[in-house]
Design an enzyme around this catalytic site. Sequence first.
Site, PDB file in Angstrom:
ATOM      1  N   LYS A 216     -70.559 -12.523 -64.584  1.00  0.00           N
ATOM      2  CA  LYS A 216     -70.927 -12.627 -62.977  1.00  0.00           C
ATOM      3  C   LYS A 216     -69.219 -11.870 -62.989  1.00  0.00           C
ATOM      4  CE  LYS A 216     -74.997 -13.020 -61.963  1.00  0.00           C
ATOM      5  NZ  LYS A 216     -75.854 -11.627 -62.100  1.00  0.00           N
TER       6      LYS A 216
ATOM      7  N   LYS B  91     -79.096  -9.797 -75.256  1.00  0.00           N
ATOM      8  CA  LYS B  91     -81.007 -10.778 -75.015  1.00  0.00           C
ATOM      9  C   LYS B  91     -81.008  -9.453 -73.876  1.00  0.00           C
ATOM     10  CE  LYS B  91     -79.331 -12.487 -71.124  1.00  0.00           C
ATOM     11  NZ  LYS B  91     -79.729 -14.293 -69.714  1.00  0.00           N
TER      12      LYS B  91
ATOM     13  N   LYS C   1     -83.812  -8.472 -67.110  1.00  0.00           N
ATOM     14  CA  LYS C   1     -83.848  -6.859 -66.455  1.00  0.00           C
ATOM     15  C   LYS C   1     -83.283  -6.486 -65.460  1.00  0.00           C
ATOM     16  CE  LYS C   1     -84.914 -12.142 -64.123  1.00  0.00           C
ATOM     17  NZ  LYS C   1     -85.509 -12.627 -64.039  1.00  0.00           N
TER      18      LYS C   1
HETATM   19  P1  TYM Z   1     -83.400 -15.967 -65.207  1.00  0.00           P
HETATM   20  O1  TYM Z   1     -84.460 -16.155 -63.804  1.00  0.00           O
HETATM   21  O2  TYM Z   1     -82.882 -15.212 -66.146  1.00  0.00           O
HETATM   22  O3  TYM Z   1     -84.645 -16.549 -66.766  1.00  0.00           O
HETATM   23  C1  TYM Z   1     -85.846 -17.060 -66.912  1.00  0.00           C
HETATM   24  C2  TYM Z   1     -86.162 -18.149 -67.513  1.00  0.00           C
HETATM   25  O4  TYM Z   1     -86.158 -17.275 -68.686  1.00  0.00           O
HETATM   26  C3  TYM Z   1     -85.435 -16.880 -69.663  1.00  0.00           C
HETATM   27  N1  TYM Z   1     -85.009 -15.991 -70.439  1.00  0.00           N
HETATM   28  C4  TYM Z   1     -84.874 -15.605 -71.303  1.00  0.00           C
HETATM   29  N2  TYM Z   1     -85.545 -16.618 -73.020  1.00  0.00           N
HETATM   30  C5  TYM Z   1     -85.267 -15.829 -73.844  1.00  0.00           C
HETATM   31  N3  TYM Z   1     -84.419 -14.726 -74.054  1.00  0.00           N
HETATM   32  C6  TYM Z   1     -84.353 -13.342 -73.245  1.00  0.00           C
HETATM   33  N4  TYM Z   1     -83.992 -13.028 -73.312  1.00  0.00           N
HETATM   34  C7  TYM Z   1     -84.426 -14.696 -71.787  1.00  0.00           C
HETATM   35  N5  TYM Z   1     -83.808 -13.497 -70.407  1.00  0.00           N
HETATM   36  C8  TYM Z   1     -84.707 -14.976 -69.736  1.00  0.00           C
HETATM   37  C9  TYM Z   1     -84.199 -18.052 -68.773  1.00  0.00           C
HETATM   38  O5  TYM Z   1     -83.740 -18.805 -70.374  1.00  0.00           O
HETATM   39  C10 TYM Z   1     -84.989 -18.437 -68.388  1.00  0.00           C
HETATM   40  O6  TYM Z   1     -86.113 -20.634 -68.684  1.00  0.00           O
HETATM   41  N6  TYM Z   1     -80.967 -19.869 -63.536  1.00  0.00           N
HETATM   42  C11 TYM Z   1     -81.935 -19.243 -64.303  1.00  0.00           C
HETATM   43  C12 TYM Z   1     -83.143 -19.671 -62.749  1.00  0.00           C
HETATM   44  C13 TYM Z   1     -82.763 -21.142 -62.272  1.00  0.00           C
HETATM   45  C14 TYM Z   1     -83.653 -22.206 -63.170  1.00  0.00           C
HETATM   46  C15 TYM Z   1     -83.352 -23.460 -62.480  1.00  0.00           C
HETATM   47  C16 TYM Z   1     -84.106 -22.107 -64.252  1.00  0.00           C
HETATM   48  C17 TYM Z   1     -82.994 -22.045 -61.588  1.00  0.00           C
HETATM   49  N7  TYM Z   1     -82.505 -23.337 -61.045  1.00  0.00           N
HETATM   50  C18 TYM Z   1     -83.607 -24.575 -62.526  1.00  0.00           C
HETATM   51  C19 TYM Z   1     -84.776 -23.659 -64.941  1.00  0.00           C
HETATM   52  C20 TYM Z   1     -84.132 -24.962 -63.949  1.00  0.00           C
HETATM   53  C21 TYM Z   1     -81.921 -18.296 -64.218  1.00  0.00           C
HETATM   54  O7  TYM Z   1     -80.547 -17.507 -64.620  1.00  0.00           O
HETATM   55  O8  TYM Z   1     -83.354 -17.572 -64.654  1.00  0.00           O
END
Ligand code: TYM
Length: 329
Positions: free
Chosen positions: A111, A194, A197
């Site tokens: 970030k 990867k 978004k």
């Molecule tokens: P976020 O919003 O980036 O993504 C949500 C979930 O999708 C998974 N993910 C992926 N898995 C495999 N390949 C990819 N290319 C890929 N892109 C995204 C992420 O691993 C995630 O599981 N910090 C977290 C949100 C969060 C969270 C939590 C998750 C906040 N508190 C507590 C679990 C438990 C995040 O930014 O995910």
Amino acid sequence: METVLSGIRSTGQLHLGNYFGALKNFVKMQHDACCYFFIADYHSLTTHPDPKLLHDNVKNALSEYLAAGLDPEVATIYIQSDLPQTAELSLLLSMHAYVGELSKTVSFKDKIRQQPNNINAGLLCYPVLMAADILIHRATRVPVGKDQEQHLEMTRNFAQRFNQFYGVDYFPLPQSYNFGEASIKVPGLDGSGKMGKSEGNGVFLVDTDEVIRKKVMKAKTDSGPTEPNQPMPEAIENLFTIMQIVSPADTYHYFLDKYNNCEIRYGDMKKQLAEDMIAVIAPIRERIDDIRSNDKYLHEVVSEGARKAAENANRTLKEVREIMGIKPF
Ligand code: TYM
């Protein structure tokens, strides 16, 4: 019964990485465990989203989740900011989180590079808030993709440190979960990294069949192998990884054999991959609009979710406060 929790930031539409990395596993587990799913709108504030758009993004994410198979009758689905107990737990946990370890987190370093003019304390404390999301329900399993593994490890560290410092056996140590398999990283279609978004390399749950075909046909490839069993360049390996995740096993092996025998035609492979993506996405996409336009239903889902989540959260917070010495007169 086991407690399972997962979440997603509300910063944009859901892509296949989110679906295969986290959501699909959660949907499979929701009937067999005590499951919580939430939309992390506090977390998305770290990038200073336009306030007018934030609510729409939350609504989109919620509609897409529900369309992908989350069942509010069995799982507790809520919005993070509807459970402010999480924010208090985050504050309490932050007293045992050290600036040194927080500043070494990979996501923080990323970030800093992406938004050098907005290195706020929320970014630094991101893993503490995430730990609070998980520990407020004392969850033991967290279906997430590979990119979240470091955050999960930090959650375990915070939980263990808390237990040790106060001499209690209170917080369980949560594990990332993918049905006994290693957690996965869904690559993007641009040849490296990867699927994300905002990386412009994703296939989204709202994409039409035509958009999906176009995106996949444009994915980066090369002129093909010249000798049998050659190691794959990254872009090709990524395409095979996506196929392994999305397509049936025999399709994947069929094209892998073609590659190893130098007979691969990437055009055929991409056509097949696009159709296999469409088979996953089209039924979900068809439900999204209906759900999104049903404000009454969405309101009911999140109000009931917040009510159920608060029962647990209030209990945890009361116990944590007592353990730390904050007691009523
Ligand atoms: P976020 O919003 O980036 O993504 C949500 C979930 O999708 C998974 N993910 C992926 N898995 C495999 N390949 C990819 N290319 C890929 N892109 C995204 C992420 O691993 C995630 O599981 N910090 C977290 C949100 C969060 C969270 C939590 C998750 C906040 N508190 C507590 C679990 C438990 C995040 O930014 O995910």
